[in-house]
Scaffold this motif. Structure first.
Motif, short mmCIF file in Angstrom:
data_model
loop_
_atom_site.label_atom_id
_atom_site.label_comp_id
_atom_site.label_asym_id
_atom_site.label_seq_id
_atom_site.Cartn_x
_atom_site.Cartn_y
_atom_site.Cartn_z
N THR A 15 1.04 0.04 -42.89
CA THR A 15 1.41 0.14 -41.48
C THR A 15 2.68 0.96 -41.30
N ALA A 16 3.69 0.69 -42.15
CA ALA A 16 4.94 1.43 -42.05
C ALA A 16 4.72 2.91 -42.35
N PHE A 17 3.86 3.19 -43.32
CA PHE A 17 3.57 4.56 -43.70
C PHE A 17 2.91 5.32 -42.56
N VAL A 18 1.85 4.75 -41.98
CA VAL A 18 1.11 5.43 -40.92
C VAL A 18 1.96 5.55 -39.65
N VAL A 19 2.62 4.46 -39.28
CA VAL A 19 3.44 4.49 -38.07
C VAL A 19 4.60 5.47 -38.23
N GLY A 20 5.22 5.49 -39.42
CA GLY A 20 6.32 6.42 -39.66
C GLY A 20 5.88 7.87 -39.51
N LEU A 21 4.70 8.19 -40.06
CA LEU A 21 4.18 9.56 -39.94
C LEU A 21 3.82 9.86 -38.48
N TRP A 27 7.84 13.30 -32.70
CA TRP A 27 9.19 13.70 -32.33
C TRP A 27 9.79 14.84 -33.15
N ILE A 28 9.31 15.08 -34.35
CA ILE A 28 9.88 16.17 -35.14
C ILE A 28 9.44 17.51 -34.55
N PRO A 29 10.36 18.43 -34.34
CA PRO A 29 9.99 19.75 -33.77
C PRO A 29 9.03 20.49 -34.71
N GLY A 30 8.23 21.35 -34.13
CA GLY A 30 7.29 22.13 -34.91
C GLY A 30 6.71 23.26 -34.09
N ARG A 31 6.09 24.18 -34.79
CA ARG A 31 5.47 25.33 -34.15
C ARG A 31 4.26 24.90 -33.34
N THR A 32 4.14 25.41 -32.11
CA THR A 32 2.97 25.13 -31.27
C THR A 32 1.95 26.25 -31.46
N VAL A 33 0.71 25.86 -31.76
CA VAL A 33 -0.34 26.82 -32.08
C VAL A 33 -1.50 26.65 -31.11
N PRO A 43 -8.98 26.26 -24.73
CA PRO A 43 -8.34 26.14 -26.06
C PRO A 43 -7.25 25.07 -26.04
N GLN A 44 -7.11 24.38 -27.15
CA GLN A 44 -6.14 23.31 -27.27
C GLN A 44 -4.85 23.81 -27.91
N HIS A 45 -3.74 23.14 -27.58
CA HIS A 45 -2.46 23.43 -28.21
C HIS A 45 -2.14 22.33 -29.22
N TYR A 46 -1.62 22.73 -30.39
CA TYR A 46 -1.31 21.78 -31.45
C TYR A 46 0.13 21.98 -31.92
N ARG A 47 0.81 20.88 -32.17
CA ARG A 47 2.15 20.95 -32.75
C ARG A 47 2.02 20.84 -34.26
N CYS A 48 2.39 21.90 -34.97
CA CYS A 48 2.25 21.92 -36.43
C CYS A 48 3.60 21.62 -37.07
N ASN A 49 3.90 20.33 -37.22
CA ASN A 49 5.14 19.91 -37.89
C ASN A 49 4.83 19.13 -39.17
N GLY A 50 3.60 19.28 -39.69
CA GLY A 50 3.21 18.56 -40.89
C GLY A 50 4.02 18.96 -42.11
N LEU A 51 4.42 20.24 -42.20
CA LEU A 51 5.20 20.68 -43.36
C LEU A 51 6.55 19.96 -43.41
N ALA A 52 7.19 19.80 -42.25
CA ALA A 52 8.47 19.09 -42.22
C ALA A 52 8.29 17.64 -42.67
#
Length: 362
Positions: A15-21, A27-33, A43-52
């Motif tokens: 739960t902590a792992f999934v909720v934390g992610l 909230w973590i900034p990221g590139r919008t694609v 077309p949909q917009h996606y926030r790509c902050n997975g690398l951070a």
């Protein structure tokens, strides 16, 4: 530790792992694609902050590995309890998605009522569900692949704790796997054009696949390598790396070419202007040779690190066999979907790119 206490601890960890992610995804900034149209809509917009998020998880894991390797081995040592909790979590999430999506205009009305209910729970009711501005389908990749990273890292930590060293096989496995996962998050912006995001509904099939199948099953080679002490011959290492590089070139190269073409039809592929049919279907690069060479490449990637397990047991090769069946079936489904979507244009494309996954064979 009692079974009940172990399951409770596993439940708190998952739960902590999934909720934390999820909080980080929100909230973590990221590139919008800008992605592809979903279900014929805009077309949909996606926030790509997975690398951070991945970098933060890697940094935290390295700290634990250095200061307390026994804790880094937790997923490997408590796999059964985590497996039970992940299944409960997956079924609960799928039930919530089904309940929320039943009133959606995307719900299909064909078939008997009991069959519709079963199908909608399994496949999902919505193509693009969101929660608090987070695209759930894109988000599910994060606990999936970061969870797989944590399981694989835990196998290296277990070997270190038990044997006092990490074998050459385990070390090469960890390096190849890390490059694969890190590159996924680096290329996350290109995943918005993949089959799962564009065409699959979000139900039990994808939820269970992301939260259970990928981290627990796809890590089988790492689990097997924990107890394998045979040294790694240079020839085997060379074959493993060569297969990885070839597969990675095909897998990531094909996906990158498709992404560049969809972002800009005037892009260059292999040093030449991209060619297409009616400006819709790319016929340059890998896509002028085969229709799903990205699947072939990814299969080679998984094969590359699985052969490090040797030939004494077939169990680690179950992942490769499963992916071969999965990719073949998915390539067939995608062919059927595209034939319905593009009609005669798809027939022209198939005459150009005659092979699906294996040139001259399939």
């Amino acid at each position: 530790m009692s079974v009940a206490r172990e399951v409770i601890l596993a439940g708190a960890s998952v739960t902590a792992f999934v909720v934390g992610l999820f909080v980080g995804s929100r909230w973590i900034p990221g590139r919008t694609v800008l992605g592809s149209p979903i279900g014929g809509g805009a077309p949909q917009h996606y926030r790509c902050n997975g690398l951070a998020l991945f970098v933060l998880c890697v940094a935290a894991t390295l700290v634990v590995l250095v200061l307390a390797p026994r804790y880094a081995a937790y997923p490997a040592r408590h796999g059964p309890a985590l497996f039970v909790v992940a299944n409960v979590f997956s079924f609960a999430a799928a039930a919530a998605l089904y309940a929320v999506g039943r009133g959606s205009t995307e719900v299909r009305t064909d078939g008997a009522r009991w069959w519709r209910g079963l199908r909608d729970f399994f496949q999902g009711t919505q193509l693009n569900p969101h929660l608090w501005q987070v695209d759930l389908k894109m988000f599910a990749y994060r606990p999936s692949l970061i969870g797989l990273f944590l399981f694989n890292t835990s196998y290296a930590a277990t070997q270190w704790v038990e044997a006092g060293h990490v074998s050459g096989r385990m070390a090469l496995y960890q390096v190849l796997f890390f490059v694969y996962v890190a590159n996924y998050f680096q290329f996350e912006y290109g995943m918005v054009h993949t089959w799962d995001v564009i065409a699959e509904r979000f139900g039990w099939m994808l939820v269970w696949g992301d939260l259970v199948l990928v981290p627990f099953f796809y890590s089988l080679p790492g689990r097997y390598l924990v107890d394998m002490r045979a040294p790694l011959p240079m020839g085997e290492a060379v074959v493993s790396v060569a297969l990885f590089l070839c597969g990675f070139w095909m897998f990531r190269g094909a996906n990158e070419q498709k992404h560049r073409f969809r972002s800009d039809a005037r892009s260059r592929i292999w040093g030449r202007p991209a060619e297409s049919l009616d400006g819709r279907l790319l016929v340059s690069g890998f896509w002028g040779i085969g229709r799903k060479l990205n699947y072939t490449g990814e299969l080679l990637v998984y094969t590359s690190w699985t052969i490090l397990c040797g030939a004494d047991s077939l169990s680690p090769y179950a992942v490769v066999l499963w992916l071969a069946v999965l990719f073949t079936h998915r390539a067939h489904r995608d062919d059927k979907r595209c034939r319905g979507k593009y009609g005669e244009l798809w027939e022209r494309y198939c005459r150009k790119a005659r092979f699906r996954m294996v040139p001259f064979l399939y």
